[in-house]
Design a protein around this motif. Structure first.
Motif, short mmCIF file in Angstrom:
data_model
loop_
_atom_site.label_atom_id
_atom_site.label_comp_id
_atom_site.label_asym_id
_atom_site.label_seq_id
_atom_site.Cartn_x
_atom_site.Cartn_y
_atom_site.Cartn_z
N ILE A 95 0.85 -1.19 0.00
CA ILE A 95 0.00 0.00 0.00
C ILE A 95 0.89 1.25 0.00
CG2 ILE A 95 -1.73 1.31 1.30
CD1 ILE A 95 -2.68 -1.41 2.43
N PRO A 96 0.80 2.10 -1.01
CA PRO A 96 1.66 3.29 -1.06
C PRO A 96 1.12 4.42 -0.19
CG PRO A 96 0.26 3.22 -2.99
CD PRO A 96 -0.03 1.96 -2.22
N ASN A 97 2.00 5.34 0.21
CA ASN A 97 1.56 6.56 0.86
C ASN A 97 0.57 7.29 -0.04
OD1 ASN A 97 3.16 6.35 3.23
ND2 ASN A 97 4.96 7.05 2.08
N ALA A 113 -3.89 -2.39 9.99
CA ALA A 113 -4.01 -0.99 10.39
C ALA A 113 -2.81 -0.58 11.26
CB ALA A 113 -5.32 -0.77 11.14
N GLU A 114 -2.42 -1.43 12.18
CA GLU A 114 -1.25 -1.13 13.02
C GLU A 114 0.01 -1.03 12.17
OE1 GLU A 114 -0.73 -0.55 16.34
OE2 GLU A 114 -2.90 -0.30 16.45
N ALA A 115 0.13 -1.90 11.18
CA ALA A 115 1.33 -1.90 10.33
C ALA A 115 1.39 -0.67 9.43
CB ALA A 115 1.36 -3.18 9.48
N LEU A 116 0.27 0.02 9.27
CA LEU A 116 0.22 1.21 8.42
C LEU A 116 0.47 2.51 9.20
CD1 LEU A 116 -2.92 0.31 6.27
CD2 LEU A 116 -0.58 0.58 5.40
N ARG A 117 0.81 2.42 10.46
CA ARG A 117 0.91 3.62 11.29
C ARG A 117 2.03 4.57 10.86
NH1 ARG A 117 -1.68 3.68 16.34
NH2 ARG A 117 0.12 4.59 17.39
N ASP A 118 3.02 4.06 10.14
CA ASP A 118 4.09 4.94 9.64
C ASP A 118 3.82 5.46 8.23
OD1 ASP A 118 5.58 4.77 11.98
OD2 ASP A 118 6.65 2.98 11.31
N HIS A 119 2.74 5.00 7.60
CA HIS A 119 2.38 5.53 6.29
C HIS A 119 1.88 6.97 6.42
CE1 HIS A 119 2.89 1.55 4.69
NE2 HIS A 119 2.28 1.82 3.54
N ARG A 120 1.93 7.69 5.31
CA ARG A 120 1.55 9.10 5.34
C ARG A 120 0.41 9.38 4.36
NH1 ARG A 120 5.02 11.84 8.30
NH2 ARG A 120 3.96 13.76 7.67
N ASP A 121 -0.41 10.35 4.75
CA ASP A 121 -1.43 10.92 3.86
C ASP A 121 -2.41 9.89 3.30
OD1 ASP A 121 -0.22 13.46 4.19
OD2 ASP A 121 1.27 12.95 2.67
N ASN A 139 0.29 11.25 10.84
CA ASN A 139 1.01 11.46 9.58
C ASN A 139 0.14 11.99 8.44
OD1 ASN A 139 3.23 10.32 10.93
ND2 ASN A 139 2.71 8.27 10.21
N GLY A 140 -0.78 12.87 8.79
CA GLY A 140 -1.62 13.47 7.76
C GLY A 140 -2.71 12.57 7.23
N ASN A 141 -3.00 11.46 7.91
CA ASN A 141 -4.08 10.57 7.48
C ASN A 141 -5.45 11.21 7.70
OD1 ASN A 141 -2.20 8.54 6.95
ND2 ASN A 141 -2.41 7.64 8.99
N THR A 142 -6.38 10.86 6.84
CA THR A 142 -7.78 11.20 7.04
C THR A 142 -8.55 9.90 7.20
OG1 THR A 142 -7.56 13.15 5.63
CG2 THR A 142 -9.79 12.38 6.08
N VAL A 143 -9.29 9.80 8.29
CA VAL A 143 -10.03 8.57 8.59
C VAL A 143 -11.52 8.83 8.53
CG1 VAL A 143 -10.50 6.79 10.32
CG2 VAL A 143 -8.17 7.65 10.02
#
Length: 263
Positions: A95-97, A113-121, A139-143
């Motif tokens: 899964i890309p940023n 979801a836990e493994a994605l915590r360092d992903h951005r945007d 990291n700028g995520n929108t949920v």
């Protein structure tokens, strides 16, 4: 291996949902009272389900063939944690940023979801509280959390409102868990509401990813999640048996094996 009859009757669905709500097992008399039918009707329904491998009969009662499928998500998070962590890390690497992703309520998806915590945007669309809480304000995520009926066992929302909400988004990848994989019927889910949402999401997303441990191969569940050919990628924790490896090729599904020692 027994195959799963996908033509489940209303009575069978009712009985299976009741069993899941009661932790996977029940007495025949209790089921008859809960469903408002005779014990003979329950016995006939159980007999039909047992022929399909969905339940096991015992004297005076019945229990689910795959008891994990109906267990609350909290308890499933504690099982096979090391395997789920490996699967999640491999899935997150796909899964890309900046992607728009859907995450369902499954316990393996919670690890993703836990493994994605360092992903951005990321734009994260989910009907699961675990996934939403893991990624909000990072990291700028929108949920975006789908509305609908909140169910305690799954800690997620379901129904027509949830499906309509998800369909508003331009989803790059949907990440899905399943309760079983059958070489004939494909990807199976225990709950009718979960299966309904999975079918809606897989039709809408550009790519569909299933995250699943080896224990689910050969397991049965009453609902077909989607057409097997709707799935693009599958991440698991060990090489597949030949029958399932062939099925992945038949269904044109890319297989990723998260082996021990990999991150």
């Amino acid at each position: 291996m027994k195959t799963t009859d996908t033509h489940t009757t209303h009575r069978e669905v009712e009985l299976l949902e009741t069993l899941r709500g009661w932790g996977g097992s029940a007495r025949t008399a209790a089921l008859a009272e809960a469903l408002g039918v005779s014990e003979e009707t329950v016995r006939r329904t159980v007999k039909a389900l047992a022929k399909g491998g969905r339940v096991h009969r015992v004297h005076g009662g019945v229990y689910l063939a795959n008891s994990d499928a109906g267990a609350p998500v909290r308890s499933r998070l504690e099982k096979y944690a090391a395997e789920k962590t490996r699967i999640a890390a491999a899935a997150a690497g796909l899964i890309p940023n900046g992607a728009c992703i859907f995450l369902d309520v499954g316990s393996t998806t919670a690890f993703v979801a836990e493994a994605l915590r360092d992903h951005r945007d990321l734009t994260v669309v989910t009907n699961g509280l675990y996934a939403a809480q893991s990624l909000v304000r990072r990291n700028g995520n929108t949920v975006w959390l789908a509305g609908g009926e909140l169910r305690e066992a799954e800690l997620g929302t379901f129904g027509t409102s949830a499906m309509a909400f998800v369909e508003r988004f331009n989803i790059d990848m949907a990440v899905l868990s399943v309760d079983g994989i059958d070489p004939d019927s494909g990807f199976l889910i225990a709950g009718a509401a979960e299966a309904e949402l999975a079918r809606a999401v897989t039709k809408h997303a550009r790519r569909n990813l299933v995250v699943v441990g080896q224990t689910k191969f050969g397991q049965t569940a009453p609902m077909v999640a989607c057409a097997p050919t709707a799935i693009d990628l599958l991440v698991t924790d060990a090489p597949l048996q030949p029958v399932f490896e062939k099925r992945m090729l038949d269904w044109d599904i890319e297989l990723v094996v998260a082996r021990k020692g990999r991150t």
